[in-house]
Design a protein around this motif. Structure first.
Motif, PDB file in Angstrom:
ATOM      1  N   ILE A  91       9.337  11.707  -0.592  1.00  0.00           N
ATOM      2  CA  ILE A  91       8.176  13.146  -0.661  1.00  0.00           C
ATOM      3  C   ILE A  91       9.142  13.821  -0.305  1.00  0.00           C
ATOM      4  O   ILE A  91       8.819  15.164  -1.314  1.00  0.00           O
ATOM      5  CB  ILE A  91       7.314  13.141   0.930  1.00  0.00           C
ATOM      6  CG1 ILE A  91       6.131  11.885   0.530  1.00  0.00           C
ATOM      7  CG2 ILE A  91       6.087  14.058   1.311  1.00  0.00           C
ATOM      8  CD1 ILE A  91       5.605  11.639   2.299  1.00  0.00           C
ATOM      9  N   THR A  92       9.899  14.059  -0.071  1.00  0.00           N
ATOM     10  CA  THR A  92      11.176  14.833   0.070  1.00  0.00           C
ATOM     11  C   THR A  92      12.448  15.460  -1.280  1.00  0.00           C
ATOM     12  O   THR A  92      11.876  16.098  -1.572  1.00  0.00           O
ATOM     13  CB  THR A  92      12.557  14.577   1.155  1.00  0.00           C
ATOM     14  OG1 THR A  92      11.925  14.031   2.630  1.00  0.00           O
ATOM     15  CG2 THR A  92      13.550  15.411   1.321  1.00  0.00           C
ATOM     16  N   HIS A 130       0.592  -1.453  -0.695  1.00  0.00           N
ATOM     17  CA  HIS A 130       0.114   0.173   0.055  1.00  0.00           C
ATOM     18  C   HIS A 130       0.809   1.275  -0.034  1.00  0.00           C
ATOM     19  O   HIS A 130       1.079   2.094  -0.607  1.00  0.00           O
ATOM     20  CB  HIS A 130      -0.644   0.243   1.428  1.00  0.00           C
ATOM     21  CG  HIS A 130      -2.276  -1.233   0.940  1.00  0.00           C
ATOM     22  ND1 HIS A 130      -3.440  -1.638   1.548  1.00  0.00           N
ATOM     23  CD2 HIS A 130      -2.205  -2.532   0.197  1.00  0.00           C
ATOM     24  CE1 HIS A 130      -3.717  -2.119   2.331  1.00  0.00           C
ATOM     25  NE2 HIS A 130      -3.519  -3.357   0.830  1.00  0.00           N
ATOM     26  N   LEU A 131       2.125   0.982   0.812  1.00  0.00           N
ATOM     27  CA  LEU A 131       2.520   2.055   0.505  1.00  0.00           C
ATOM     28  C   LEU A 131       3.583   2.726  -0.980  1.00  0.00           C
ATOM     29  O   LEU A 131       3.455   3.368  -1.128  1.00  0.00           O
ATOM     30  CB  LEU A 131       3.497   2.700   1.822  1.00  0.00           C
ATOM     31  CG  LEU A 131       3.734   1.639   3.394  1.00  0.00           C
ATOM     32  CD1 LEU A 131       4.600   1.764   3.967  1.00  0.00           C
ATOM     33  CD2 LEU A 131       3.832   4.149   3.542  1.00  0.00           C
ATOM     34  N   LYS A 132       3.633   1.158  -1.162  1.00  0.00           N
ATOM     35  CA  LYS A 132       4.336   2.079  -2.951  1.00  0.00           C
ATOM     36  C   LYS A 132       3.918   2.529  -3.296  1.00  0.00           C
ATOM     37  O   LYS A 132       4.615   2.910  -4.591  1.00  0.00           O
ATOM     38  CB  LYS A 132       4.097   0.233  -3.280  1.00  0.00           C
ATOM     39  CG  LYS A 132       5.387  -0.704  -2.511  1.00  0.00           C
ATOM     40  CD  LYS A 132       5.705  -2.182  -3.164  1.00  0.00           C
ATOM     41  CE  LYS A 132       6.967  -2.900  -2.281  1.00  0.00           C
ATOM     42  NZ  LYS A 132       6.999  -4.643  -2.391  1.00  0.00           N
ATOM     43  N   ILE A 133       2.194   1.939  -3.157  1.00  0.00           N
ATOM     44  CA  ILE A 133       1.214   2.952  -3.709  1.00  0.00           C
ATOM     45  C   ILE A 133       1.284   5.123  -4.375  1.00  0.00           C
ATOM     46  O   ILE A 133       1.822   5.660  -5.478  1.00  0.00           O
ATOM     47  CB  ILE A 133      -0.366   2.483  -4.062  1.00  0.00           C
ATOM     48  CG1 ILE A 133      -0.252   0.851  -4.798  1.00  0.00           C
ATOM     49  CG2 ILE A 133      -1.291   3.747  -4.913  1.00  0.00           C
ATOM     50  CD1 ILE A 133      -0.669   0.785  -5.983  1.00  0.00           C
ATOM     51  N   ILE A 134       1.889   4.619  -3.093  1.00  0.00           N
ATOM     52  CA  ILE A 134       1.530   6.770  -2.021  1.00  0.00           C
ATOM     53  C   ILE A 134       2.600   6.637  -2.636  1.00  0.00           C
ATOM     54  O   ILE A 134       3.194   7.779  -3.201  1.00  0.00           O
ATOM     55  CB  ILE A 134       1.276   6.629  -1.200  1.00  0.00           C
ATOM     56  CG1 ILE A 134      -0.043   6.468  -0.310  1.00  0.00           C
ATOM     57  CG2 ILE A 134       1.726   7.880  -0.667  1.00  0.00           C
ATOM     58  CD1 ILE A 134      -0.029   6.370   1.096  1.00  0.00           C
ATOM     59  N   LYS A 135       4.257   5.603  -2.804  1.00  0.00           N
ATOM     60  CA  LYS A 135       5.843   6.130  -3.199  1.00  0.00           C
ATOM     61  C   LYS A 135       5.145   6.331  -4.685  1.00  0.00           C
ATOM     62  O   LYS A 135       6.110   7.739  -5.585  1.00  0.00           O
ATOM     63  CB  LYS A 135       6.120   5.197  -2.845  1.00  0.00           C
ATOM     64  CG  LYS A 135       8.033   5.782  -3.398  1.00  0.00           C
ATOM     65  CD  LYS A 135       8.931   4.797  -2.929  1.00  0.00           C
ATOM     66  CE  LYS A 135      10.154   5.122  -3.139  1.00  0.00           C
ATOM     67  NZ  LYS A 135      10.899   5.218  -4.632  1.00  0.00           N
ATOM     68  N   ILE A 175       3.025   6.863  -6.646  1.00  0.00           N
ATOM     69  CA  ILE A 175       2.353   8.035  -7.209  1.00  0.00           C
ATOM     70  C   ILE A 175       3.140   9.560  -7.208  1.00  0.00           C
ATOM     71  O   ILE A 175       3.599  10.484  -7.737  1.00  0.00           O
ATOM     72  CB  ILE A 175       1.333   8.303  -6.380  1.00  0.00           C
ATOM     73  CG1 ILE A 175       0.059   7.221  -7.012  1.00  0.00           C
ATOM     74  CG2 ILE A 175       0.064   9.936  -6.496  1.00  0.00           C
ATOM     75  CD1 ILE A 175      -0.990   7.408  -6.426  1.00  0.00           C
ATOM     76  N   MET A 176       3.967   9.512  -6.171  1.00  0.00           N
ATOM     77  CA  MET A 176       4.655  10.626  -5.899  1.00  0.00           C
ATOM     78  C   MET A 176       6.327  10.596  -7.055  1.00  0.00           C
ATOM     79  O   MET A 176       6.303  11.832  -7.835  1.00  0.00           O
ATOM     80  CB  MET A 176       5.301  10.165  -4.320  1.00  0.00           C
ATOM     81  CG  MET A 176       5.129  10.566  -3.219  1.00  0.00           C
ATOM     82  SD  MET A 176       4.329  12.696  -3.312  1.00  0.00           S
ATOM     83  CE  MET A 176       2.980  12.226  -1.588  1.00  0.00           C
ATOM     84  N   ASN A 177       6.190   9.257  -7.329  1.00  0.00           N
ATOM     85  CA  ASN A 177       7.557   9.090  -8.429  1.00  0.00           C
ATOM     86  C   ASN A 177       6.739  10.178  -9.655  1.00  0.00           C
ATOM     87  O   ASN A 177       7.661  10.505 -10.168  1.00  0.00           O
ATOM     88  CB  ASN A 177       8.079   8.479  -8.504  1.00  0.00           C
ATOM     89  CG  ASN A 177       8.745   7.510  -7.536  1.00  0.00           C
ATOM     90  OD1 ASN A 177       9.370   8.621  -6.509  1.00  0.00           O
ATOM     91  ND2 ASN A 177       8.939   6.417  -7.387  1.00  0.00           N
ATOM     92  N   MET A 178       5.398   9.786  -9.707  1.00  0.00           N
ATOM     93  CA  MET A 178       4.610   9.731 -10.817  1.00  0.00           C
ATOM     94  C   MET A 178       4.613  11.446 -11.211  1.00  0.00           C
ATOM     95  O   MET A 178       4.552  12.352 -12.240  1.00  0.00           O
ATOM     96  CB  MET A 178       3.600   8.939 -11.513  1.00  0.00           C
ATOM     97  CG  MET A 178       3.751   7.768 -12.304  1.00  0.00           C
ATOM     98  SD  MET A 178       2.123   6.533 -11.443  1.00  0.00           S
ATOM     99  CE  MET A 178       1.207   7.419 -13.385  1.00  0.00           C
ATOM    100  N   SER A 179       4.921  12.485 -10.105  1.00  0.00           N
ATOM    101  CA  SER A 179       4.630  14.013  -9.945  1.00  0.00           C
ATOM    102  C   SER A 179       5.946  14.040 -10.039  1.00  0.00           C
ATOM    103  O   SER A 179       5.869  15.360 -11.143  1.00  0.00           O
ATOM    104  CB  SER A 179       4.261  13.454  -8.430  1.00  0.00           C
ATOM    105  OG  SER A 179       4.457  15.075  -7.929  1.00  0.00           O
TER     106      SER A 179
END
Length: 284
Positions: free
Chosen positions: A271-272, A60-65, A67-71
Motif C-alpha cells: 500500500i505504501t 486472501h491478503l494476496k488478493i488485496i496486494k 489489486i494494489m499492484n495492478m493499480s
C-alpha cells in the motif's frame, strides 16, 4: 516470460474475502492471467458481515496486494460497493490514485451504454429485513464450509465437485422465482433507461442473456462469484463473455513467487508503494 491475456475490462464480484467460502487461490490465478485496462470489483469483495479477526488467510491478503499492484501498474480499479461491504459506502465517490469507490457506474463502450451496480438495492429481503438477511448469510456460511469439506474428500477420490447451495437454488421454486424476478426487474429498468448492457452480481449466478420487451432491448450480465462458480465477465473486441475458471483456464498463471511468503507487513508495504507511486505521478 509468460504472456497475459490483454482485455479492456474484467468484472469480478462476490469474492467474500474473510469468509470460509472464498476461493482466493483460484481468483489469484485468474488475476495473474490477465492484463485489463479496467478492473471492476462489483461488490461483496470483502465480507464485512462474516469478518472474523481470527480468520483472514494469507491467500486472501494476496488478493488485496495483487489489486494494489495492478493499480500501481496503471490498471484502473473501480470498486462498486455491495451489501456485504456496505461500510465502504461511507467513502463513495472517493478516489486514491487509480482506485475509486462508487455505488454504481455508467460507461460508454463503443457507442453503447453499460450500467454497472452490485444488485442488492433490488433485493427486498435485504432492504426490509436486514437482520434476517444476515442470519441467512451465516447459515450459507456454514453450508459452504460443510460443502468445502465434502469437496475436499471428493477431489481426493477423483470425483466431481458438488455444490449444495447451487443445487438448492436450482431446485427450490421460491429461489428460482426470486432469481427470475431479480433479473426481470433489473433488465426492464435498464431498457427503460436506455442502457444497452446491465451488469450486476449479488445472486451468485453467472449469466448473459438478451432481453427484449415492447420498450426496447438490453443484455443482462451477471459476473457470478468466487465461492461456488469461479466466474468473471470480460469485455474485449466489442463483446462480452463469461469466463469460467474451471472450464476455460485460458493460460492460468499461478501464485507469483514474490507473493508466496507475503504477510500483513508485506501488505502494508504494498500500500505504501502505491501511495509513493501516486505522489511521483502527481509531481510529474
Amino acid at each position: 516470460m509468460k504472456i497475459k491475456r490483454k482485455i479492456e475490462i474484467a468484472v469480478i464480484s462476490d469474492v467474500h474475502l474473510g469468509s470460509y467460502g472464498c476461493h482466493a487461490k483460484h481468483l489469484l490465478n485468474y488475476l495473474n492471467s490477465i492484463e485489463p485496462k479496467k478492473l471492476i470489483l462489483n461488490g461483496d469483495i470483502i465480507d464485512v458481515w462474516q469478518f472474523n479477526k481470527g480468520y483472514f488467510p494469507k491467500s486472501h491478503l494476496k488478493i488485496i496486494k495483487k489489486i494494489m499492484n495492478m493499480s500501481a501498474d496503471g490498471v484502473e480499479i473501480i470498486y462498486i460497493t455491495g451489501n456485504h461491504d456496505e461500510l465502504l459506502r461511507k467513502f463513495t465517490d472517493t478516489s486514491v490514485g487509480n482506485i475509486s469507490i462508487v455505488n454504481k457506474l455508467v460507461l460508454e463502450l463503443h457507442g453503447k451504454k453499460a450500467w454497472f451496480f452490485h444488485g442488492d438495492v433490488f433485493d427486498i429481503s435485504i432492504q426490509n429485513t436486514k437482520w434476517l438477511a444476515k442470519f441467512g448469510s451465516y447459515g450459507y456460511q456454514v453450508l459452504t464450509l460443510l460443502n468445502r469439506l465434502i469437496n475436499w474428500y471428493l477431489e481426493r477420490r477423483g470425483q466431481e465437485r458438488y455444490s449444495f447451495s447451487k443445487k438448492v437454488k436450482n431446485n427450490v421454486k421460491t429461489a428460482v422465482k426470486y432469481i427470475r424476478d431479480f433479473e426481470k426487474v433489473i433488465s426492464n429498468l435498464a431498457i427503460e433507461n436506455g442502457y444497452d448492457y446491465v451488469i450486476c452480481g449479488h445472486i451468485h449466478l453467472p449469466k448473459m442473456e438478451y432481453v427484449e420487451n415492447k420498450h426496447g432491448k438490453t443484455i443482462y450480465l451477471n459476473s457470478g462469484d468466487w465461492v461456488e462458480n469461479f466466474t468473471a465477465l470480460e469485455y474485449q473486441f466489442k463483446r462480452w463473455k463469461i469466463y469460467h475458471y474451471s472450464k476455460d483456464k485460458l493460460s492460468p498463471f499461478y501464485v507469483d513467487e514474490e507473493l508466496e511468503d507475503m504477510d500483513l507487513k508485506d501488505l502494508i508495504a504494498a500500500i505504501t508503494i502505491v501511495e509513493q507511486h501516486e505522489k511521483k505521478v502527481k509531481k510529474n
